[in-house]
Scaffold this active site. Sequence first.
Site, PDB file in Angstrom:
ATOM      1  N   ALA A  28      -1.585   2.126  -7.716  1.00 23.59           N
ATOM      2  CA  ALA A  28      -1.440   0.834  -8.384  1.00 23.59           C
ATOM      3  C   ALA A  28      -1.334  -0.230  -7.298  1.00 23.59           C
ATOM      4  O   ALA A  28      -0.948   0.068  -6.159  1.00 23.59           O
ATOM      5  CB  ALA A  28      -0.204   0.856  -9.258  1.00 23.59           C
ATOM      6  N   GLY A  56      -1.096   5.782  -8.753  1.00 25.88           N
ATOM      7  CA  GLY A  56      -1.919   5.518  -9.940  1.00 25.88           C
ATOM      8  C   GLY A  56      -3.325   6.072  -9.801  1.00 25.88           C
ATOM      9  O   GLY A  56      -3.966   6.416 -10.795  1.00 25.88           O
ATOM     10  N   GLU A  85      -3.142   9.496 -10.806  1.00 23.50           N
ATOM     11  CA  GLU A  85      -2.859   9.531 -12.250  1.00 23.50           C
ATOM     12  C   GLU A  85      -4.118   9.262 -13.079  1.00 23.50           C
ATOM     13  O   GLU A  85      -4.341   9.931 -14.091  1.00 23.50           O
ATOM     14  CB  GLU A  85      -1.757   8.519 -12.588  1.00 23.50           C
ATOM     15  CG  GLU A  85      -0.402   9.006 -12.085  1.00 23.50           C
ATOM     16  CD  GLU A  85       0.689   7.948 -12.164  1.00 23.50           C
ATOM     17  OE1 GLU A  85       0.410   6.782 -11.809  1.00 23.50           O
ATOM     18  OE2 GLU A  85       1.803   8.288 -12.572  1.00 23.50           O
ATOM     19  N   GLU A 106       5.102   7.425  -4.896  1.00 19.56           N
ATOM     20  CA  GLU A 106       5.951   6.344  -5.402  1.00 19.56           C
ATOM     21  C   GLU A 106       7.384   6.428  -4.887  1.00 19.56           C
ATOM     22  O   GLU A 106       8.055   5.420  -4.680  1.00 19.56           O
ATOM     23  CB  GLU A 106       5.962   6.359  -6.948  1.00 19.56           C
ATOM     24  CG  GLU A 106       4.635   5.966  -7.588  1.00 19.56           C
ATOM     25  CD  GLU A 106       3.660   7.106  -7.788  1.00 19.56           C
ATOM     26  OE1 GLU A 106       3.868   8.195  -7.188  1.00 19.56           O
ATOM     27  OE2 GLU A 106       2.679   6.935  -8.529  1.00 19.56           O
TER      28      GLU A 106
HETATM   29  N1  CO8 Z   1      -1.884  -1.597  -3.291  1.00 17.08           N
HETATM   30  C1  CO8 Z   1      -2.349  -2.709  -2.690  1.00 17.08           C
HETATM   31  N2  CO8 Z   1      -3.013  -2.704  -1.536  1.00 17.08           N
HETATM   32  C2  CO8 Z   1      -3.195  -1.507  -0.934  1.00 17.08           C
HETATM   33  C3  CO8 Z   1      -2.748  -0.315  -1.491  1.00 17.08           C
HETATM   34  C4  CO8 Z   1      -2.055  -0.383  -2.739  1.00 17.08           C
HETATM   35  N3  CO8 Z   1      -1.626   0.706  -3.374  1.00 17.08           N
HETATM   36  N4  CO8 Z   1      -3.092   0.709  -0.673  1.00 17.08           N
HETATM   37  C5  CO8 Z   1      -3.745   0.165   0.352  1.00 17.08           C
HETATM   38  N5  CO8 Z   1      -3.811  -1.171   0.213  1.00 17.08           N
HETATM   39  C6  CO8 Z   1      -4.427  -2.140   1.091  1.00 17.08           C
HETATM   40  C7  CO8 Z   1      -3.588  -2.370   2.339  1.00 17.08           C
HETATM   41  O1  CO8 Z   1      -2.564  -3.291   2.096  1.00 17.08           O
HETATM   42  C8  CO8 Z   1      -4.630  -2.881   3.307  1.00 17.08           C
HETATM   43  O2  CO8 Z   1      -4.891  -4.233   2.995  1.00 17.08           O
HETATM   44  P1  CO8 Z   1      -4.786  -5.357   4.182  1.00 17.08           P
HETATM   45  O3  CO8 Z   1      -5.868  -4.970   5.152  1.00 17.08           O
HETATM   46  O4  CO8 Z   1      -5.022  -6.627   3.455  1.00 17.08           O
HETATM   47  O5  CO8 Z   1      -3.437  -5.195   4.761  1.00 17.08           O
HETATM   48  C9  CO8 Z   1      -5.881  -2.111   2.917  1.00 17.08           C
HETATM   49  O6  CO8 Z   1      -5.652  -1.609   1.597  1.00 17.08           O
HETATM   50  C10 CO8 Z   1      -6.132  -0.933   3.829  1.00 17.08           C
HETATM   51  O7  CO8 Z   1      -4.940  -0.166   3.870  1.00 17.08           O
HETATM   52  P2  CO8 Z   1      -4.342   0.435   5.252  1.00 17.08           P
HETATM   53  O8  CO8 Z   1      -4.621  -0.495   6.375  1.00 17.08           O
HETATM   54  O9  CO8 Z   1      -2.944   0.828   4.990  1.00 17.08           O
HETATM   55  O10 CO8 Z   1      -5.297   1.705   5.437  1.00 17.08           O
HETATM   56  P3  CO8 Z   1      -4.928   3.047   6.204  1.00 17.08           P
HETATM   57  O11 CO8 Z   1      -6.208   3.787   6.342  1.00 17.08           O
HETATM   58  O12 CO8 Z   1      -4.137   2.773   7.432  1.00 17.08           O
HETATM   59  O13 CO8 Z   1      -3.947   3.830   5.197  1.00 17.08           O
HETATM   60  C11 CO8 Z   1      -3.232   4.688   3.052  1.00 17.08           C
HETATM   61  C12 CO8 Z   1      -4.432   4.283   3.946  1.00 17.08           C
HETATM   62  C13 CO8 Z   1      -2.523   5.896   3.606  1.00 17.08           C
HETATM   63  C14 CO8 Z   1      -3.809   5.027   1.673  1.00 17.08           C
HETATM   64  C15 CO8 Z   1      -2.256   3.505   2.942  1.00 17.08           C
HETATM   65  O14 CO8 Z   1      -2.967   2.317   2.648  1.00 17.08           O
HETATM   66  C16 CO8 Z   1      -1.205   3.704   1.896  1.00 17.08           C
HETATM   67  O15 CO8 Z   1      -0.265   4.434   2.111  1.00 17.08           O
HETATM   68  N6  CO8 Z   1      -1.367   2.988   0.735  1.00 17.08           N
HETATM   69  C17 CO8 Z   1      -0.382   2.977  -0.303  1.00 17.08           C
HETATM   70  C18 CO8 Z   1      -0.387   4.245  -1.061  1.00 17.08           C
HETATM   71  C19 CO8 Z   1       0.668   4.192  -2.127  1.00 17.08           C
HETATM   72  O16 CO8 Z   1       1.845   4.107  -1.863  1.00 17.08           O
HETATM   73  N7  CO8 Z   1       0.209   4.291  -3.381  1.00 17.08           N
HETATM   74  C20 CO8 Z   1       1.087   4.323  -4.500  1.00 17.08           C
HETATM   75  C21 CO8 Z   1       1.216   2.979  -5.043  1.00 17.08           C
HETATM   76  S1  CO8 Z   1       2.521   2.915  -6.177  1.00 17.08           S
HETATM   77  C22 CO8 Z   1       1.898   3.309  -7.661  1.00 17.08           C
HETATM   78  O17 CO8 Z   1       0.757   3.695  -7.763  1.00 17.08           O
HETATM   79  C23 CO8 Z   1       2.741   3.152  -8.901  1.00 17.08           C
HETATM   80  C24 CO8 Z   1       4.116   2.672  -8.758  1.00 17.08           C
HETATM   81  C25 CO8 Z   1       4.275   1.472  -7.859  1.00 17.08           C
HETATM   82  C26 CO8 Z   1       5.584   0.723  -7.920  1.00 17.08           C
HETATM   83  C27 CO8 Z   1       5.611  -0.344  -6.819  1.00 17.08           C
HETATM   84  C28 CO8 Z   1       6.836  -1.206  -6.838  1.00 17.08           C
HETATM   85  C29 CO8 Z   1       6.825  -2.237  -5.717  1.00 17.08           C
END
Ligand code: CO8
Length: 336
Positions: free
Chosen positions: A112, A155, A158, A178
């Site tokens: 998400a 998400g 999911e 999460e």
């Molecule tokens: N939401 C928004 N932006 C994201 C997300 C995300 N889930 N994941 C990645 N991005 C963005 C990054 O912010 C980055 O943008 P920018 O260049 O503008 O900073 C761009 O995508 C590239 O990401 P990275 O530079 O981090 O890329 P890497 O190759 O270094 O890492 C990863 C890739 C491992 C996938 C890393 O991006 C990561 O860990 N992402 C988040 C994963 C995550 O935690 N997903 C779960 C989200 S939570 C959810 O789905 C439901 C509940 C949420 C509740 C939240 C309450 C605050």
Amino acid sequence: MALVNTIVGALKSAAACRYAVPTSSSLLQRHNRLALGNNYNGGSAFYSNITVEKKGKKNNVGFIQLNRPKALNALCDALMKELQTALSDFSKDEEVGCVVLTGSNKAFAAGADIKEMQPREFAEVYKGDFLGFWNSISLFKKPIIAAVNGYALGGGCEIAMMCDIIYAGEKAKFGQPEILLGTIPGGGGTQRLTQAVGKSKAMEMVLTGDQISAQEALQFGLVANVYPVEELVDKVMEKAEKIASMSQIATGMAKEAVNSSYEMTLAEGIHLERRLFHSTFATILKLAINSIGSCNMGIINAKLITCKQYIRNVPLLDLKTCARIMRTAPTCFYVK
Ligand code: CO8
């Protein structure tokens, strides 16, 4: 590290998804794509966060690609609404017998959209039933396959699990991270993951946020098969075209019966299955072979001289008619 910056910067980015709302230039782009025939013409909407097409030799597979590469296909509200619209269009399109949902090679979807969610308060998400409408994917009646390359996190994992089958590229990563953000899965992750991989593995993933590889996902039954990254979409299209060539009533009923195993007791599920099975008899054109001879029937390559349709008292069908029906609708055919 970039993610940490992402979260810290979230308040500044409350309107992070605003580019997803069609602007005049994005509308123009969409119009141009339509003009080029590069988009799904049956659809009623112009899309900014996904691409939508019909594919396959018979144009009978709906193909949706999540398309927010800069955000690793993070699932913002606008994207999810577009996805819902595309599915709704495909559900009305009689030509479409199966849908494929995919992302990029780097990410199916990284979860998400954290930037969008960060500023939200309890009252808002509770009263608005935040994420509630995501479930529409699991209510889609036609078969839907997730083709997962790269990250399927939170998400992203999911919505893949809301699909009927998941195929993975060999570098895919699945996870429910999460807990690392101080929250828990909210799009069905605790339920569907547990049903797919069992309690112990699901608990490990949900409580630690650890990701699993495509191979582990295969081993635990989360995915049906793993393919090389570059081949994944083609392999999935092959399966989708095969499914789309079946009777849509039969695939719909098969899906309903399998899904009922999650909701019903064994006895209730078996009862439903039998009733659905019986009802398919009303949908099949039944032909019985009267006598056997030699005749090359093209793709069927069966041997028969005459066929008789034994429902609705239709007179004997001649060989040519039989052969034509079998060639054009072999899946709607019974040979007794
Ligand atoms: N939401 C928004 N932006 C994201 C997300 C995300 N889930 N994941 C990645 N991005 C963005 C990054 O912010 C980055 O943008 P920018 O260049 O503008 O900073 C761009 O995508 C590239 O990401 P990275 O530079 O981090 O890329 P890497 O190759 O270094 O890492 C990863 C890739 C491992 C996938 C890393 O991006 C990561 O860990 N992402 C988040 C994963 C995550 O935690 N997903 C779960 C989200 S939570 C959810 O789905 C439901 C509940 C949420 C509740 C939240 C309450 C605050």
